[in-house]
Design an enzyme around this catalytic site. Sequence first.
Site, PDB file in Angstrom:
ATOM      1  N   SER A  25       3.957   5.960  -0.709  1.00  0.00           N
ATOM      2  CA  SER A  25       4.544   5.621  -2.253  1.00  0.00           C
ATOM      3  C   SER A  25       3.503   6.926  -2.757  1.00  0.00           C
ATOM      4  CB  SER A  25       4.074   4.588  -2.670  1.00  0.00           C
ATOM      5  OG  SER A  25       2.870   4.433  -2.913  1.00  0.00           O
ATOM      6  N   LYS A  26       3.692   7.113  -3.976  1.00  0.00           N
ATOM      7  CA  LYS A  26       2.927   8.102  -4.763  1.00  0.00           C
ATOM      8  C   LYS A  26       1.638   7.862  -4.632  1.00  0.00           C
ATOM      9  CE  LYS A  26       6.497   9.243  -8.558  1.00  0.00           C
ATOM     10  NZ  LYS A  26       7.105   8.266  -8.797  1.00  0.00           N
ATOM     11  N   ARG A  27       1.173   6.681  -4.318  1.00  0.00           N
ATOM     12  CA  ARG A  27      -0.363   6.445  -4.223  1.00  0.00           C
ATOM     13  C   ARG A  27      -0.860   7.431  -3.327  1.00  0.00           C
ATOM     14  NH1 ARG A  27      -1.992   2.395  -1.656  1.00  0.00           N
ATOM     15  NH2 ARG A  27      -0.056   1.667  -1.065  1.00  0.00           N
TER      16      ARG A  27
END
Length: 466
Positions: free
Chosen positions: A239-241
Amino acid sequence: MPEVRYRFAPSPTGHLHVGGARTALFNWLLARKEGGKFILRIEDTDVARSTQESVDAILQGITWLGLDWDEGPFYQSKRFELYQEFAYKLFDSGKAYRCYCTTEEIEAKREQAMKEGRKPKYDGTCRNLPAENADKPYVIRFRAPQEGVTAFRDLIKGDITFNNDELDDLIILRSDGTPTYNFVVVIDDATMGITTVIRGDDHVNNTPRQILLYEALGYPVPKFAHVPMILGSDKARLSKRHGATSVMAYRDMGFLPEAMVNYLVRLGWSYGDEEIFSIQDLIEKFSIENVGRSAGVFNPDKLLWLNAHYIKAGDPQRLADLLIPFLKERGVDPSKGPSLPAVVRTIQDRAKTLLEMADGAVFFYTSDIAYDEEAVAKQMTPTAAPLLTALGEKLEAVAEFSHDGIETAFKEFCAAEGIKMGQIGPAVRIALSGCTVTPSIYEVVEVLGRDEVRTRIRRSVEFLTK
Ligand code: GLU
């Protein structure tokens, strides 16, 4: 042999994610390998979440990767009549029924089931109503078998079996006449003649419901391959994390499409211990059976390594074309100055991304370079100015301003002055580029050209003697 038909069916609710891109690639590669068709379908039944912007972003992403499609893009939002027609076909043959239960009733039953520790499932109230009442609002439900199992052999995961009593009587048309997700996917895949469905394994649970629908409609059931998710370094779903997940973000960071394609396909698929695969290699060698069952971990360093490889091996003219937007972003107009492919040749061996390459190319196009102060303090000794002046004269007199001619001039110059290249090299680098890390000095001199070298050396001498 009947034609093989693959498809990519993204939901346009965001950018093209690397996981989606990999699914698209797997489908496309097999279509190309087997001489089949690759069909593009936009799954925009969820009108509230689908946007034209996302459609454009997805098309841009797959086009950037170099994937072409043979049919489509088809939009589910334009096919509602077809879905309704099929829903009523099932209804007319008794394989679907009208359900008049209200949302409140269903919700109450669901809560009751949860309270009693039962799995919430439609209880079949309207399954066998003696008389229909078409005036009341209703949904259309699929009459799913209550007993037995639905099984399939997944091309990646192996045999998968579901008990039919776990499957609901799926709503296929809502009370406003709009079709539901699992139903439209089946109508599309069936009517588009899809022979193998390759998709993310978040859809495994949909597959038995879909198989029952194919059977009810009398269509052949396609083969299925569910591709494991891509994970981040902490083994959570990427994910963007974890950094950029959008394919186009990688383009903007200076990655080449061939590096991205190579990386994504190799992530989860292996072919001995080979790492480098051109598109042509992939078309020849890719097979779904060699896709691993476990999820792949996204490794940005490996992607970077592949990118460096493709930049190093890249055609300078093509790299130059790709580099132009990055240079423009830096205020550089590459049409004014040395030939960009020539500049690329001097830096492609060391740049890991086009972005790095652009940073390394800027000095070729700005005479007015800023000198790296630390480098000047260290390398521009008091003797540097007269040496640079003398070298400037030597270079001025070089008959043939070629790599070899320049190298010879440097060597002769060092011999005549009784110095080593290391005693003048850093100062020349600073004079020409502003810093001491540049590509081969002879190449830089050659690419800058006689006039520009003269200007820059004079400027550095003025700077030093000021
Ligand atoms: N539209 C679905 C998605 O984006 C794919 C469904 C399918 O491939 O069957 O996840």
